[in-house]
Scaffold this motif. Structure first.
Motif, PDB file in Angstrom:
ATOM      1  N   GLN A 152      31.922  23.162  57.453  1.00 14.13           N
ATOM      2  CA  GLN A 152      30.948  24.099  56.884  1.00 14.13           C
ATOM      3  C   GLN A 152      29.793  24.326  57.853  1.00 14.13           C
ATOM      4  OE1 GLN A 152      29.777  23.297  52.654  1.00 14.13           O
ATOM      5  NE2 GLN A 152      31.277  21.649  52.865  1.00 14.13           N
ATOM      6  N   ASN A 204      22.940  33.029  58.679  1.00 12.55           N
ATOM      7  CA  ASN A 204      23.559  32.193  57.652  1.00 12.55           C
ATOM      8  C   ASN A 204      22.712  30.963  57.350  1.00 12.55           C
ATOM      9  OD1 ASN A 204      27.119  31.400  57.212  1.00 12.55           O
ATOM     10  ND2 ASN A 204      25.483  31.372  55.752  1.00 12.55           N
ATOM     11  N   LEU A 212      29.575  31.466  55.972  1.00 13.19           N
ATOM     12  CA  LEU A 212      29.974  31.007  54.641  1.00 13.19           C
ATOM     13  C   LEU A 212      28.894  31.370  53.639  1.00 13.19           C
ATOM     14  CD1 LEU A 212      31.267  27.370  55.299  1.00 13.19           C
ATOM     15  CD2 LEU A 212      32.652  29.331  54.620  1.00 13.19           C
ATOM     16  N   PRO A 254      32.868  34.800  61.212  1.00 18.43           N
ATOM     17  CA  PRO A 254      32.516  34.628  59.802  1.00 18.43           C
ATOM     18  C   PRO A 254      31.538  33.482  59.570  1.00 18.43           C
ATOM     19  CG  PRO A 254      34.828  34.053  60.183  1.00 18.43           C
ATOM     20  CD  PRO A 254      34.258  34.501  61.485  1.00 18.43           C
ATOM     21  N   TYR A 302      34.314  32.670  52.899  1.00 15.29           N
ATOM     22  CA  TYR A 302      34.011  33.207  54.223  1.00 15.29           C
ATOM     23  C   TYR A 302      33.208  34.489  54.042  1.00 15.29           C
ATOM     24  CZ  TYR A 302      37.543  30.099  56.218  1.00 15.29           C
ATOM     25  OH  TYR A 302      38.269  29.005  56.599  1.00 15.29           O
ATOM     26  N   SER A 303      32.090  34.599  54.762  1.00 15.40           N
ATOM     27  CA  SER A 303      31.258  35.798  54.694  1.00 15.40           C
ATOM     28  C   SER A 303      31.500  36.652  55.927  1.00 15.40           C
ATOM     29  CB  SER A 303      29.780  35.418  54.613  1.00 15.40           C
ATOM     30  OG  SER A 303      28.988  36.591  54.604  1.00 15.40           O
ATOM     31  N   LEU A 334      30.649  26.569  60.814  1.00 14.51           N
ATOM     32  CA  LEU A 334      30.761  27.984  60.437  1.00 14.51           C
ATOM     33  C   LEU A 334      29.385  28.602  60.194  1.00 14.51           C
ATOM     34  CD1 LEU A 334      33.870  27.784  58.121  1.00 14.51           C
ATOM     35  CD2 LEU A 334      33.660  29.301  60.102  1.00 14.51           C
ATOM     36  N   ALA A 352      37.588  29.941  51.443  1.00  9.11           N
ATOM     37  CA  ALA A 352      37.610  28.948  52.520  1.00  9.11           C
ATOM     38  C   ALA A 352      38.111  27.601  52.026  1.00  9.11           C
ATOM     39  CB  ALA A 352      36.211  28.795  53.115  1.00  9.11           C
ATOM     40  N   GLN A 362      39.326  35.507  51.583  1.00  6.50           N
ATOM     41  CA  GLN A 362      38.065  34.948  52.048  1.00  6.50           C
ATOM     42  C   GLN A 362      37.763  33.570  51.448  1.00  6.50           C
ATOM     43  OE1 GLN A 362      36.115  39.194  51.961  1.00  6.50           O
ATOM     44  NE2 GLN A 362      34.585  37.693  52.552  1.00  6.50           N
TER      45      GLN A 362
END
Length: 188
Positions: free
Chosen positions: A138, A152, A57, A55, A44-45, A141, A130, A128
């Motif tokens: 994915q 992202n 990824l 968040p 998770y970013s 997110l 995932a 973080q």
């Protein structure tokens, strides 16, 4: 690194943006394969490609499989600065564990030489982490997530484009990009 009292060059393995934007000087760059880990959007970013509220990824080296990337040879004299840079870049929230792992270098003229490289492995115990998300999870997110380093989807798009340029066919990443782009088109 000292071996037998001698200072020697060190190697760093890159599997994501380090492949096309290393940010440090190197003596040599070679295609390489790391066994026992795979490229995955499994972190998770909350800084670079997302926020705590939304968040995104980012890539990590998840357990299992193998991954094609690049290995960089760093001069012994440049190692302290390069290492400090890598820690700052790769460890803003300490989601990775440093390790020294063998990678096989691609050599056109002979069998691949094995060298020990610094790698940043995904820490499966970190908050973080995932985990092994479905392609749809994915994509949901990544679609619409933005952080300090930008959108992202741009990170994913850069990854797929640079992997293709490097001759790395990663069908999972290409499929993920197609799904994220479809989701972003639906919400536009």
């Amino acid at each position: 690194m000292q071996e037998g009292g001698e200072t020697v060059d060190r190697w760093v393995f890159g599997y994501g943006s380090l492949m096309w934007r290393p940010g440090f000087e190197f003596l040599d760059r070679r295609r390489a394969v790391l066994h026992g880990r795979r490229r995955a959007f499994c972190i998770y970013s909350v800084h670079h490609r997302g926020t705590y509220e939304r968040p995104g990824l980012v890539l990590g080296l998840a357990p299992g499989g193998s991954v094609r990337g690049c290995a960089y040879r760093i001069a012994a004299s440049a190692w302290p600065d390069t290492y400090a840079y890598l820690l700052e870049r790769e460890q803003p929230t300490e989601t990775y564990m440093e390790a020294w792992a063998p990678v096989r270098l691609h050599n056109a003229d002979r069998g691949g030489e094995v060298v020990k490289t610094l790698v940043f492995l995904s820490d499966v115990r970190h908050p973080q982490w995932a985990g092994d998300l479905s392609l749809e999870a994915q994509a949901r997110l990544i679609a619409g997530a933005t952080g300090l380093s930008g959108r992202n989807v741009d990170y994913l798009r850069d990854l797929v484009a640079h992997l293709r340029e490097a001759g790395v066919a990663d069908r999972k990443m290409a499929a993920l990009l197609a799904r994220v782009e479809a989701l972003e088109t639906e919400t536009a």
